[in-house]
Design a protein around this motif. Sequence first.
Motif, PDB file in Angstrom:
ATOM      1  N   LEU A  20       0.860  -1.184   0.000  1.00  0.00           N
ATOM      2  CA  LEU A  20       0.000   0.000   0.000  1.00  0.00           C
ATOM      3  C   LEU A  20       0.894   1.231   0.000  1.00  0.00           C
ATOM      4  O   LEU A  20       1.570   1.521   0.989  1.00  0.00           O
ATOM      5  N   CYS A 254      -6.447   6.678   1.368  1.00  0.00           N
ATOM      6  CA  CYS A 254      -5.127   7.037   1.915  1.00  0.00           C
ATOM      7  C   CYS A 254      -4.065   7.149   0.829  1.00  0.00           C
ATOM      8  O   CYS A 254      -3.004   7.726   1.066  1.00  0.00           O
ATOM      9  N   CYS A 269      -4.759   9.099   7.112  1.00  0.00           N
ATOM     10  CA  CYS A 269      -6.227   9.178   6.989  1.00  0.00           C
ATOM     11  C   CYS A 269      -6.811   9.498   8.361  1.00  0.00           C
ATOM     12  O   CYS A 269      -6.114   9.440   9.370  1.00  0.00           O
ATOM     13  N   PHE A 271      -8.892   7.745  10.041  1.00  0.00           N
ATOM     14  CA  PHE A 271      -8.966   6.565  10.913  1.00  0.00           C
ATOM     15  C   PHE A 271      -7.629   6.354  11.622  1.00  0.00           C
ATOM     16  O   PHE A 271      -7.591   5.952  12.783  1.00  0.00           O
ATOM     17  N   ILE A 299       2.303   3.625   3.168  1.00  0.00           N
ATOM     18  CA  ILE A 299       1.228   4.133   4.035  1.00  0.00           C
ATOM     19  C   ILE A 299       1.243   3.322   5.333  1.00  0.00           C
ATOM     20  O   ILE A 299       1.365   2.091   5.294  1.00  0.00           O
ATOM     21  N   ALA A 300       1.147   4.027   6.453  1.00  0.00           N
ATOM     22  CA  ALA A 300       1.136   3.339   7.752  1.00  0.00           C
ATOM     23  C   ALA A 300      -0.238   2.706   7.969  1.00  0.00           C
ATOM     24  O   ALA A 300      -1.261   3.371   7.805  1.00  0.00           O
ATOM     25  N   CYS A 308     -11.527  -1.024   5.573  1.00  0.00           N
ATOM     26  CA  CYS A 308     -11.477  -0.323   4.273  1.00  0.00           C
ATOM     27  C   CYS A 308     -11.416  -1.295   3.112  1.00  0.00           C
ATOM     28  O   CYS A 308     -11.701  -0.909   1.977  1.00  0.00           O
TER      29      CYS A 308
HETATM   30  S1  SF4 Z   1      -7.715   2.962   7.580  1.00  0.00           S
HETATM   31 FE1  SF4 Z   1      -5.896   2.061   6.554  1.00  0.00          FE
HETATM   32  S2  SF4 Z   1      -6.582   1.355   4.531  1.00  0.00           S
HETATM   33 FE2  SF4 Z   1      -8.158   2.758   5.369  1.00  0.00          FE
HETATM   34  S3  SF4 Z   1      -7.672   4.733   4.511  1.00  0.00           S
HETATM   35 FE3  SF4 Z   1      -6.643   4.583   6.492  1.00  0.00          FE
HETATM   36  S4  SF4 Z   1      -4.581   3.757   6.099  1.00  0.00           S
HETATM   37 FE4  SF4 Z   1      -5.830   3.406   4.265  1.00  0.00          FE
END
Ligand code: SF4
Length: 315
Positions: A20, A254, A269, A271, A299-300, A308
């Motif tokens: 990702l 993200c 993001c 979340f 992406i962490a 998601c």
């Molecule tokens: S929760 Fe995880 S998969 Fe969803 S948008 Fe955020 S980083 Fe990306």
Amino acid sequence: MTEAPGNSFEQRLAKERVSLQRDTTNTLQINTGLLCDLRCRHCHLSAGPGRKEVMSLKTMEQVIAYAKRNRFATIDITGGAPELIPHIEQLIASLAPLTQRLMLRTNLTALSQPGKDQLLNLFVAHRVVLIASFPSTNEGQLSAQRGGGVMEPSLKMLKRFNELGYGIEGSGLELDLVANPSGAFMPTGQEAAERKFKKDLARKWDLHFNNLFIFANMPLGRFADWLESSGNLDAYVEKLQAGFNASTLDGLMCRSLVSVAWDGSLYDCDFNQAANILLGGKPTHISELDGRPERGTAIAVGEHCFACTAGSGFT
Ligand code: SF4
């Protein structure tokens, strides 16, 4: 909760031989704070009345300066209830000329409080896209998620939006709704749900909107607390994991978004804000960042990312 490397979502990505990474970052999401007039069961940030975490004028100015430096195609203002944050008018008026699409998430009830006419006029003047949380057209289900007495002010505000032209064909004023399941289960298909919402709202209350988005609830914040206290946490997490769909990865928000919290700290993001997983794994303040997070950077992620990627995904 900071996820250690090697959490089960990372392991799943490795098993699927996928990763990702960021694409071009074209959206700036701004979380103006955790203050809200409601205390919804599904809230991943545990926002509510009395929360003191709100964006200061100084941080707003730093956010505006960052948006000037980078000109994002979309700017997405969220909360809590952004309508309750002091100086929100100034933030909207300053950001609107800097982007093609300025969005604001509303819970409907915060705007129904007295003294919000100026804000409504500002939305119209700047063609702000309104994304209204309206989990269900069923009063019982709505009350279970958001508390009693929420249906009437929500309908009143939708009516007001329609009167202003929002959600009305040809007006150029976009009104979208967001719904989510009322319990520990996965959302139904979006297209069928949108047809049903459109039919119900028009038939029962002569109300109109543009698009409906249906999202799975995140096992974070108040919703995680509810899952735990109701004995549903393990089964819900297993359901999300079982629904993993690698084809959702390309469209995840993200990949194209940077999220700034009320205190100016940055995340991949909203979340990850709730899970306290920082952008790039280290504290960065918006005043320290010149450009956009770079394309190709990792992406962490955390366990909650399964929400998601389950089924048709959360984009
Ligand atoms: S929760 Fe995880 S998969 Fe969803 S948008 Fe955020 S980083 Fe990306």
